[in-house]
Scaffold this motif. Sequence first.
Motif, PDB file in Angstrom:
ATOM      1  N   LEU A 188       0.829  -1.210   0.000  1.00 25.52           N
ATOM      2  CA  LEU A 188       0.000   0.000   0.000  1.00 25.52           C
ATOM      3  C   LEU A 188       0.860   1.255   0.000  1.00 25.52           C
ATOM      4  N   ARG A 189       2.022   1.185   0.652  1.00 27.18           N
ATOM      5  CA  ARG A 189       2.929   2.331   0.587  1.00 27.18           C
ATOM      6  C   ARG A 189       3.378   2.570  -0.851  1.00 27.18           C
ATOM      7  N   HIS A 190       3.645   1.483  -1.569  1.00 33.75           N
ATOM      8  CA  HIS A 190       4.021   1.619  -2.979  1.00 33.75           C
ATOM      9  C   HIS A 190       2.865   2.239  -3.767  1.00 33.75           C
ATOM     10  N   LEU A 198      -5.604   1.577   4.256  1.00 33.47           N
ATOM     11  CA  LEU A 198      -4.583   1.778   5.292  1.00 33.47           C
ATOM     12  C   LEU A 198      -5.235   2.045   6.646  1.00 33.47           C
ATOM     13  N   GLY A 199      -6.379   2.725   6.631  1.00 34.49           N
ATOM     14  CA  GLY A 199      -7.091   3.014   7.873  1.00 34.49           C
ATOM     15  C   GLY A 199      -7.643   1.782   8.552  1.00 34.49           C
ATOM     16  N   ASN A 200      -7.768   0.678   7.817  1.00 33.25           N
ATOM     17  CA  ASN A 200      -8.268  -0.579   8.396  1.00 33.25           C
ATOM     18  C   ASN A 200      -7.155  -1.432   9.008  1.00 33.25           C
ATOM     19  N   LEU A 201      -5.906  -1.150   8.675  1.00 34.63           N
ATOM     20  CA  LEU A 201      -4.805  -1.972   9.160  1.00 34.63           C
ATOM     21  C   LEU A 201      -4.605  -1.773  10.663  1.00 34.63           C
ATOM     22  N   ASN A 205      12.518   7.967   6.790  1.00 37.35           N
ATOM     23  CA  ASN A 205      11.954   8.329   5.493  1.00 37.35           C
ATOM     24  C   ASN A 205      10.496   8.733   5.680  1.00 37.35           C
ATOM     25  N   MET A 206      10.176  10.003   5.405  1.00 35.77           N
ATOM     26  CA  MET A 206       8.836  10.537   5.622  1.00 35.77           C
ATOM     27  C   MET A 206       8.083  10.774   4.309  1.00 35.77           C
ATOM     28  N   ASP A 207       8.523  10.139   3.229  1.00 37.80           N
ATOM     29  CA  ASP A 207       7.873  10.361   1.939  1.00 37.80           C
ATOM     30  C   ASP A 207       6.382  10.006   1.989  1.00 37.80           C
ATOM     31  N   ALA A 208       6.060   8.851   2.567  1.00 39.30           N
ATOM     32  CA  ALA A 208       4.662   8.409   2.598  1.00 39.30           C
ATOM     33  C   ALA A 208       3.822   9.312   3.491  1.00 39.30           C
TER      34      ALA A 208
END
Length: 568
Positions: free
Chosen positions: A285-287, A310-313, A337-340
């Motif tokens: 999901l990050r990808h 992502l909110g369900n994880l 790494n704060m890209d996401a």
Amino acid sequence: MDLKGAIELLETGDQDCALTALQSFNSQMSHCFTFENEDGQEREHLGELVLGFLNGDLQPSCQVACLETIRILSRDKKCLGPFITCSAMSTLARYAGIAVGCTSTEDQREQGTKQGEETCPLSENPDLEVIVEALKTICNIVLYNETAQVVSAELQLIKGVAERLKQCRDPIWTYEVRFFDLRLTFQLTALRVDVRAQLAKELHGVSLLGNQLDATLDLCWPDSLETARKGCEGVPSEDLPPLSQQQIELSMEILKILFNITFDTQRHKVDEEEAAEYRHLGAILRHCLMSRTESEQLTEEFHSHTINLLGNLPLPCLDVLLMPKVQPNSIEYMGVNMDAVHMLLEFMERRVDRGHKLKETLIPSLNLLTESSRIHRETRKFLRSKVLPPLRDVMNKPEVGNTLRNKLVRLMTHIDTDVKDCAAEFLFVLCKENVSRFIKYTGYGNAAGLLAARGLLRGGRDSGIYSEDEDSETEEYKEFKARINPITGVVEEDRPDPMEGMTEEQKEYEAMKLVQMFDKLSRSSVIQPMQLDMDGNMKELTTDDLHRLTNNPVLQAENLNNSDEDEA
């Protein structure tokens, strides 16, 4: 060819005549979505005749024509009768290659046996056009009819689809087969809670669909929880080629199914094996979050589905968002790494700026950032540096301006309670749930709603667990700190005292007059006066409380005068 003509030719039982009639009928009706001038009984009769042909030995071209006719007829919600029986659904599932067992449910009931657990074997060279046409038909029928949904669950169609989904890397399955497999899976998991649970638990849906998403995006794994696109290892995400239309369409169907089957994940604890599955999915999901398409609108939609999932994880599994190694073009904060996280913040701000359907569009991303900040210190500190930087502007109200802080403070008084609460909760967490700091950045008036709901109007800190560090104050803030109005959160010009020059009796008279006005409004149920208890919680101000306040000779005299005026 009209409906009656097609029926007459099908009644002859000749396959060649039936093929000619159905091809003509399908060509004529292919773009027709209403049947206002046709008799419903005749349409149902045509459907029964076509099903009869499908149960015989047909050439592939005739199979496709029959299935296309049923697909066209299934657009009419009122005439689905012939297609929603166990026998009819079994026939369609057999042509779609997703039938479980080789005998119909009705036959099994007569034989007193349980439904078979094996999927009917497919030929080595399946007719993909037949499979696609059958899948489209089943999707129509399931979408429009509740009985068909029940029958689909009884026939265990989800097992047949899952079996083919396992073959996601087999090149024999075209885009259309994969898409309608996923579309049917989405419909079944959205409409049937039992199917949703079956796919999640019995069929290991998270792992199954995670692999499906992995294959669709053509990923490789340089590290255990770090993804890259095959052939593009080491390429910064902004330089990656856009995903194709087909990749995006398949991916969004997968994301929607995963959302359905993980909807209640946060309500129960997950074991180590499940946590590993969710972390693996989180890395994919990050990808997705860092990928783009050729269309900005489609990219936005793709990211929206990703954020919803992502909110369900489980919250501890969100640490995968911070795990990739820091690259030369990465946004780094505290060595992470704060890209996401930065991408999530930008997505959230775009939704705030748009201001359209905030409850549906904004809350998922806002909740995700809030919970990530609550559990991950690096995420919270990074977001605070972006949203609540050291306070310098003390001359404008917190809700005035174009910074992200200003925009979120404005949402704290939004008409929609859910939006208001989510915005306040996010800022409160960024303030480490410290009341004085929260008031400093938002003003007491804006903060009062959340503080009252938590019983914190008298100050203190909520139950959050955060590190103890000093709150940095800018020189500008220190200079004007004593003059800042805590209610509005801004320096205000000194105002003249409205009671200046009054005697003590006049001041007391005005105060009691105000109490009397509140009493009248309360008695007529216009307002409900409230007061703070010793714990800082709001409680109702009763009539006895008001009477104690009004037990004053001056107010009693005023009450008597007003009574005389009312009688007059």
